[in-house]
Write a protein that holds these residues in place. Structure first.
Motif, PDB file in Angstrom:
ATOM      1  N   VAL A 176       0.841  -1.196   0.000  1.00 37.97           N
ATOM      2  CA  VAL A 176       0.000   0.000   0.000  1.00 37.97           C
ATOM      3  C   VAL A 176       0.874   1.244   0.000  1.00 37.97           C
ATOM      4  N   GLU A 177       1.885   1.251   0.855  1.00 30.38           N
ATOM      5  CA  GLU A 177       2.809   2.383   0.923  1.00 30.38           C
ATOM      6  C   GLU A 177       3.615   2.507  -0.373  1.00 30.38           C
ATOM      7  N   LYS A 178       4.040   1.379  -0.897  1.00 28.25           N
ATOM      8  CA  LYS A 178       4.834   1.384  -2.131  1.00 28.25           C
ATOM      9  C   LYS A 178       4.015   1.918  -3.305  1.00 28.25           C
ATOM     10  N   ALA A 179       2.722   1.569  -3.348  1.00 32.16           N
ATOM     11  CA  ALA A 179       1.848   2.065  -4.415  1.00 32.16           C
ATOM     12  C   ALA A 179       1.737   3.585  -4.352  1.00 32.16           C
ATOM     13  N   LYS A 180       1.656   4.132  -3.146  1.00 34.77           N
ATOM     14  CA  LYS A 180       1.585   5.589  -2.997  1.00 34.77           C
ATOM     15  C   LYS A 180       2.867   6.242  -3.495  1.00 34.77           C
ATOM     16  N   ILE A 181       3.994   5.658  -3.133  1.00 38.16           N
ATOM     17  CA  ILE A 181       5.292   6.213  -3.525  1.00 38.16           C
ATOM     18  C   ILE A 181       5.459   6.212  -5.043  1.00 38.16           C
ATOM     19  N   MET A 182       4.973   5.134  -5.694  1.00 38.13           N
ATOM     20  CA  MET A 182       5.158   4.986  -7.138  1.00 38.13           C
ATOM     21  C   MET A 182       3.975   5.525  -7.944  1.00 38.13           C
ATOM     22  N   ASN A 183       3.031   6.159  -7.241  1.00 36.66           N
ATOM     23  CA  ASN A 183       1.882   6.799  -7.878  1.00 36.66           C
ATOM     24  C   ASN A 183       0.946   5.817  -8.587  1.00 36.66           C
ATOM     25  N   TYR A 184       0.850   4.596  -8.060  1.00 39.57           N
ATOM     26  CA  TYR A 184      -0.157   3.665  -8.535  1.00 39.57           C
ATOM     27  C   TYR A 184      -1.417   3.837  -7.698  1.00 39.57           C
ATOM     28  N   ARG A 185      -2.547   3.608  -8.305  1.00 35.19           N
ATOM     29  CA  ARG A 185      -3.813   3.895  -7.628  1.00 35.19           C
ATOM     30  C   ARG A 185      -4.135   2.910  -6.504  1.00 35.19           C
ATOM     31  N   CYS A 186      -3.627   1.699  -6.581  1.00 39.34           N
ATOM     32  CA  CYS A 186      -3.787   0.767  -5.470  1.00 39.34           C
ATOM     33  C   CYS A 186      -2.725  -0.328  -5.566  1.00 39.34           C
ATOM     34  N   ARG A 187      -2.609  -1.120  -4.515  1.00 40.19           N
ATOM     35  CA  ARG A 187      -1.567  -2.124  -4.371  1.00 40.19           C
ATOM     36  C   ARG A 187      -1.644  -3.222  -5.435  1.00 40.19           C
ATOM     37  N   SER A 188      -2.820  -3.430  -6.043  1.00 45.96           N
ATOM     38  CA  SER A 188      -2.975  -4.507  -7.025  1.00 45.96           C
ATOM     39  C   SER A 188      -2.085  -4.308  -8.245  1.00 45.96           C
ATOM     40  N   ASP A 210      -9.064  -4.217 -20.134  1.00 44.18           N
ATOM     41  CA  ASP A 210      -8.961  -4.376 -18.682  1.00 44.18           C
ATOM     42  C   ASP A 210     -10.366  -4.420 -18.097  1.00 44.18           C
ATOM     43  N   CYS A 211     -10.784  -5.580 -17.636  1.00 38.11           N
ATOM     44  CA  CYS A 211     -12.134  -5.783 -17.109  1.00 38.11           C
ATOM     45  C   CYS A 211     -12.124  -5.684 -15.585  1.00 38.11           C
ATOM     46  N   GLY A 212     -13.082  -4.950 -15.037  1.00 37.24           N
ATOM     47  CA  GLY A 212     -13.082  -4.732 -13.600  1.00 37.24           C
ATOM     48  C   GLY A 212     -11.934  -3.828 -13.212  1.00 37.24           C
ATOM     49  N   ALA A 213     -11.797  -2.720 -13.948  1.00 36.48           N
ATOM     50  CA  ALA A 213     -10.569  -1.919 -13.909  1.00 36.48           C
ATOM     51  C   ALA A 213     -10.449  -0.988 -12.705  1.00 36.48           C
ATOM     52  N   ALA A 214     -11.551  -0.549 -12.131  1.00 37.39           N
ATOM     53  CA  ALA A 214     -11.487   0.444 -11.049  1.00 37.39           C
ATOM     54  C   ALA A 214     -10.644  -0.071  -9.879  1.00 37.39           C
ATOM     55  N   PRO A 215      -9.839   0.806  -9.285  1.00 36.37           N
ATOM     56  CA  PRO A 215      -9.687   2.257  -9.541  1.00 36.37           C
ATOM     57  C   PRO A 215      -8.726   2.604 -10.673  1.00 36.37           C
ATOM     58  N   GLY A 216      -8.155   1.598 -11.342  1.00 37.83           N
ATOM     59  CA  GLY A 216      -7.356   1.885 -12.536  1.00 37.83           C
ATOM     60  C   GLY A 216      -5.886   1.538 -12.466  1.00 37.83           C
ATOM     61  N   SER A 217      -5.445   0.823 -11.434  1.00 38.51           N
ATOM     62  CA  SER A 217      -4.011   0.524 -11.325  1.00 38.51           C
ATOM     63  C   SER A 217      -3.539  -0.433 -12.419  1.00 38.51           C
ATOM     64  N   TRP A 218      -4.361  -1.435 -12.765  1.00 37.55           N
ATOM     65  CA  TRP A 218      -3.968  -2.338 -13.856  1.00 37.55           C
ATOM     66  C   TRP A 218      -3.963  -1.583 -15.181  1.00 37.55           C
ATOM     67  N   THR A 219      -4.896  -0.657 -15.337  1.00 35.46           N
ATOM     68  CA  THR A 219      -4.932   0.147 -16.556  1.00 35.46           C
ATOM     69  C   THR A 219      -3.673   1.001 -16.669  1.00 35.46           C
ATOM     70  N   GLN A 220      -3.196   1.531 -15.545  1.00 39.10           N
ATOM     71  CA  GLN A 220      -1.946   2.291 -15.551  1.00 39.10           C
ATOM     72  C   GLN A 220      -0.789   1.453 -16.090  1.00 39.10           C
ATOM     73  N   ILE A 221      -0.699   0.220 -15.615  1.00 38.58           N
ATOM     74  CA  ILE A 221       0.371  -0.673 -16.070  1.00 38.58           C
ATOM     75  C   ILE A 221       0.202  -0.990 -17.551  1.00 38.58           C
ATOM     76  N   ALA A 222      -1.029  -1.342 -17.950  1.00 33.31           N
ATOM     77  CA  ALA A 222      -1.282  -1.714 -19.342  1.00 33.31           C
ATOM     78  C   ALA A 222      -0.981  -0.557 -20.289  1.00 33.31           C
ATOM     79  N   ALA A 223      -1.375   0.660 -19.903  1.00 38.78           N
ATOM     80  CA  ALA A 223      -1.143   1.827 -20.759  1.00 38.78           C
ATOM     81  C   ALA A 223       0.351   2.085 -20.946  1.00 38.78           C
ATOM     82  N   THR A 224       1.120   1.880 -19.876  1.00 41.39           N
ATOM     83  CA  THR A 224       2.568   2.076 -19.965  1.00 41.39           C
ATOM     84  C   THR A 224       3.220   0.998 -20.808  1.00 41.39           C
ATOM     85  N   ARG A 225       2.853  -0.263 -20.545  1.00 38.63           N
ATOM     86  CA  ARG A 225       3.512  -1.379 -21.228  1.00 38.63           C
ATOM     87  C   ARG A 225       3.177  -1.433 -22.722  1.00 38.63           C
TER      88      ARG A 225
END
Length: 245
Positions: free
Chosen positions: A44-56, A78-93
Motif C-alpha cells: 500500500v505504501e509502495k503504491a503511494k510512492i510509485m503513484n499507482y492507484r492501489c496495491r494490485s 482491462d475488465c473490472g478496472a477500477a480504480p485503474g491501477s492495472w490500466t496504468q500498467i497496461a497503458a505504460t507497457r
C-alpha cells in the motif's frame, strides 16, 4: 553502521511493522481488520510512492515482468478496472499514450461497473457492467475491427458472505471474460483472470486449454497470503475449435 544503511533499515522496519489505526470507534470488526491490514501492508505504501492507484498494480507488474503478456502496440482490455491501477500498467507497457514515439502505440480499453478517474492513454468506460452484452458491444465498436492481444480481469463480485455463492459468482465472471476474449483474440494472444480457489477451477482451466497453448496458476507475491485468490494465465491463443459434420 553507515547513515545510509540506518536510513534503509529504518524504512524497512516502518513499512513492515504492524500498524494499529486509531480511528476504529464505531466500525465493524471486518472494517477494523481491513484498516489494520491496509496500514500494515508494505505494498500500500509502495503504491503511494510509485503513484499507482492501489496495491494490485504489483500483481500485474509481477505477472507481466515474468511472462511478457503485453508489449508496445498491443490492444488490451482491462475488465473490472477500477480504480485503474492495472490500466496504468497496461497503458505504460503498450505505449498507449504514445509517449515513446519510436515504439508502436497500443490501445487500452478499461471498463468497470464503478465510475473511476480516466487513465492517461486509455479509453475508460466507467459505470458499465462488462458482463452485459451492451458493454461488450461498446468495446467492439471502439476497437472497430481490431483484434485483442491481451485481456485482463481483476473482477470480483461483492462478497455475500456465502462462500459457495461467492465462488460461483467469480467463476461466472471468468467465463464471461473467456468467451469475450476468444471471440476477439488475435493469434498468440493472452488472458489473465482472477479466481478464488474452488471446485470449479479445474473445469475452468480445462476450458481455457481448449483455446490457449498453456494455462498456469499464478499467486503473485503481492497477493495476501491469507487470500484464496490466484490468477489463471492463458498464453498463446490457438484459435477456436472446429466441429466436424
Amino acid at each position: 553502521m553507515t547513515r545510509q544503511f540506518l536510513r534503509c533499515f529504518s524504512t524497512a522496519v516502518r513499512l513492515h511493522a504492524k500498524v494499529v489505526p486509531n480511528n476504529l470507534k464505531g466500525k465493524s470488526k471486518s472494517s477494523q481488520e481491513w484498516l489494520t491490514r491496509q496500514l500494515s501492508d508494505p505494498y500500500v505504501e509502495k503504491a503511494k510512492i510509485m503513484n499507482y492507484r492501489c496495491r494490485s498494480a504489483f500483481k500485474l507488474l509481477e505477472i507481466d515482468d515474468k511472462y511478457k503478456i503485453m508489449k508496445p502496440g498491443d490492444v488490451v482490455i482491462d475488465c473490472g478496472a477500477a480504480p485503474g491501477s492495472w490500466t496504468q500498467i497496461a497503458a505504460t507497457r503498450t505505449n498507449a499514450s504514445g509517449a515513446k514515439s519510436h515504439l508502436p502505440k497500443g490501445t487500452v480499453v478499461s471498463v468497470d461497473v464503478l465510475q473511476f478517474h480516466p487513465v492517461a492513454g486509455a479509453i475508460t468506460l466507467g459505470g458499465m457492467d462488462f458482463t452485459l452484452p451492451t458493454a461488450q458491444e461498446k468495446i467492439r465498436s471502439i476497437l472497430a475491427g481490431k483484434q485483442i492481444n491481451c485481456v485482463l480481469s481483476d473482477m470480483a463480485p461483492n462478497a455475500t458472505g456465502v462462500r459457495l455463492l461467492d465462488q460461483e459468482n467469480i467463476t461466472r465472471f471468468c467465463y464471461s471474460v473467456l468467451k469475450f476474449a476468444v471471440s476477439m483474440a488475435a493469434a498468440n494472444s493472452n488472458l489473465v483472470v482472477k479466481v478464488w480457489d474452488n471446485a470449479e477451477v479445474p473445469k475452468l482451466e480445462a476450458d481455457m486449454l481448449r483455446f490457449y497453448d498453456n494455462v498456469k496458476r499464478i499467486k503473485p507475491r503481492s497477493s495476501r497470503s491469507n487470500s484464496s485468490e490466484f490468477f489463471l494465465l492463458g498464453r498463446g491463443f490457438k484459435g477456436t475449435e472446429k466441429t466436424g459434420n
